[in-house]
Design an enzyme around this catalytic site. Sequence first.
Site, PDB file in Angstrom:
ATOM      1  N   ASN A  12      -7.819  -5.679  -7.009  1.00 37.40           N
ATOM      2  CA  ASN A  12      -7.539  -5.998  -5.853  1.00 37.40           C
ATOM      3  C   ASN A  12      -7.145  -5.131  -5.171  1.00 37.40           C
ATOM      4  O   ASN A  12      -6.155  -3.990  -5.540  1.00 37.40           O
ATOM      5  CB  ASN A  12      -6.787  -7.121  -5.478  1.00 37.40           C
ATOM      6  N   SER A  24      -2.009  -0.712  -1.830  1.00 37.14           N
ATOM      7  CA  SER A  24      -1.705  -0.954  -3.092  1.00 37.14           C
ATOM      8  C   SER A  24      -3.073  -1.593  -3.941  1.00 37.14           C
ATOM      9  O   SER A  24      -3.896  -2.249  -3.286  1.00 37.14           O
ATOM     10  CB  SER A  24      -0.633  -2.212  -3.340  1.00 37.14           C
ATOM     11  N   GLU A  68      -7.355   3.148   1.824  1.00 35.15           N
ATOM     12  CA  GLU A  68      -8.091   2.169   0.884  1.00 35.15           C
ATOM     13  C   GLU A  68      -9.282   2.707   0.418  1.00 35.15           C
ATOM     14  O   GLU A  68      -9.496   2.509  -0.904  1.00 35.15           O
ATOM     15  CB  GLU A  68      -8.283   0.933   1.697  1.00 35.15           C
ATOM     16  N   HIS A 103      -4.864  -4.176  -1.402  1.00 34.92           N
ATOM     17  CA  HIS A 103      -4.010  -4.657  -0.295  1.00 34.92           C
ATOM     18  C   HIS A 103      -3.598  -3.860   0.407  1.00 34.92           C
ATOM     19  O   HIS A 103      -2.987  -2.891   0.264  1.00 34.92           O
ATOM     20  CB  HIS A 103      -2.864  -5.634  -1.087  1.00 34.92           C
ATOM     21  N   GLY A 119     -16.769  -5.459   4.204  1.00 33.27           N
ATOM     22  CA  GLY A 119     -17.454  -4.741   2.914  1.00 33.27           C
ATOM     23  C   GLY A 119     -17.198  -3.402   3.049  1.00 33.27           C
ATOM     24  O   GLY A 119     -17.896  -2.667   2.376  1.00 33.27           O
ATOM     25  N   SER A 120     -16.245  -2.865   3.835  1.00 32.90           N
ATOM     26  CA  SER A 120     -16.000  -1.349   4.019  1.00 32.90           C
ATOM     27  C   SER A 120     -15.458  -0.968   2.605  1.00 32.90           C
ATOM     28  O   SER A 120     -15.961   0.509   2.318  1.00 32.90           O
ATOM     29  CB  SER A 120     -15.190  -1.003   5.163  1.00 32.90           C
ATOM     30  N   ASN A 121     -14.733  -1.729   1.929  1.00 29.34           N
ATOM     31  CA  ASN A 121     -14.337  -1.100   0.604  1.00 29.34           C
ATOM     32  C   ASN A 121     -15.407  -1.309  -0.506  1.00 29.34           C
ATOM     33  O   ASN A 121     -15.623  -0.114  -1.308  1.00 29.34           O
ATOM     34  CB  ASN A 121     -13.059  -1.831   0.237  1.00 29.34           C
ATOM     35  N   ASP A 128      -1.549 -11.235  -5.025  1.00 29.25           N
ATOM     36  CA  ASP A 128      -1.070  -9.886  -4.939  1.00 29.25           C
ATOM     37  C   ASP A 128       0.091  -9.440  -5.753  1.00 29.25           C
ATOM     38  O   ASP A 128       0.882  -9.105  -5.513  1.00 29.25           O
ATOM     39  CB  ASP A 128      -0.683  -9.582  -3.196  1.00 29.25           C
TER      40      ASP A 128
END
Length: 205
Positions: free
Chosen positions: A106, A140, A178, A108, A11-13, A149
């Site tokens: 999303n 992306s 990211e 990627h 969960g770093s994003n 994707d």
Amino acid sequence: IKIAVLISGGGSNLQAIINAIKAGKINGEIKLVISDKKDVYGLERAKKEEIHNFTILQSDFSTKKQWNQAILQVLEDYKIDLVLLAGFMSILDKEIVKAFPNAIMNIHPSLIPSFCGKGYYGKKVHQAVLEYGVKLTGVSVHFVDEGADTGPIILQEAVKVKQEDTVESLAQRVLKVEHKLYPKAVQLFTQGKLKVEGRKVFILE
Ligand code: GRF
């Protein structure tokens, strides 16, 4: 706007989005975190922020369809406007994609359409990048369609591959990008600056 984040791991994003909201960079609120894996650190991050969180396991349902239904139900119950897949490792079926037209994103860790799709996730992406010997990889952010994707690309940023890179060193450098790019894409969405025409996403000034 009401945001839901779907995770499968660290969960770093998710954390990057949480931080961006706290820094006033995104006018939205994360109302919900859903994990398709048990006891992942991303759930701890949600709990620390007192964000409602659910673990919805495919193994708890007899069909993938019912699993998708369960996710869709929670998203609707929470009146979610934007769904963010962040290190999410399952494919959502078209029913969910249809329920959120151009409202599921999303991220990627490559420059789509390279090194993406089935089998290209997490570290495997960076392994393939190093094996291929490309000089540029990147990040992306795209809208999710029925494929893996394959949806319209919102933002991309290149990351140079260094001669001495390992999977770890490359993954770390890509992850930093990211954490910058995802919040930027979400902010553009909340500002109504993203216009999708077919496969193309126009960013309105
Ligand atoms: C990482 O490989 C990242 O590049 C991709 O998903 C994996 C985990 O991300 N987006 P996160 O730390 O769970 O957000």
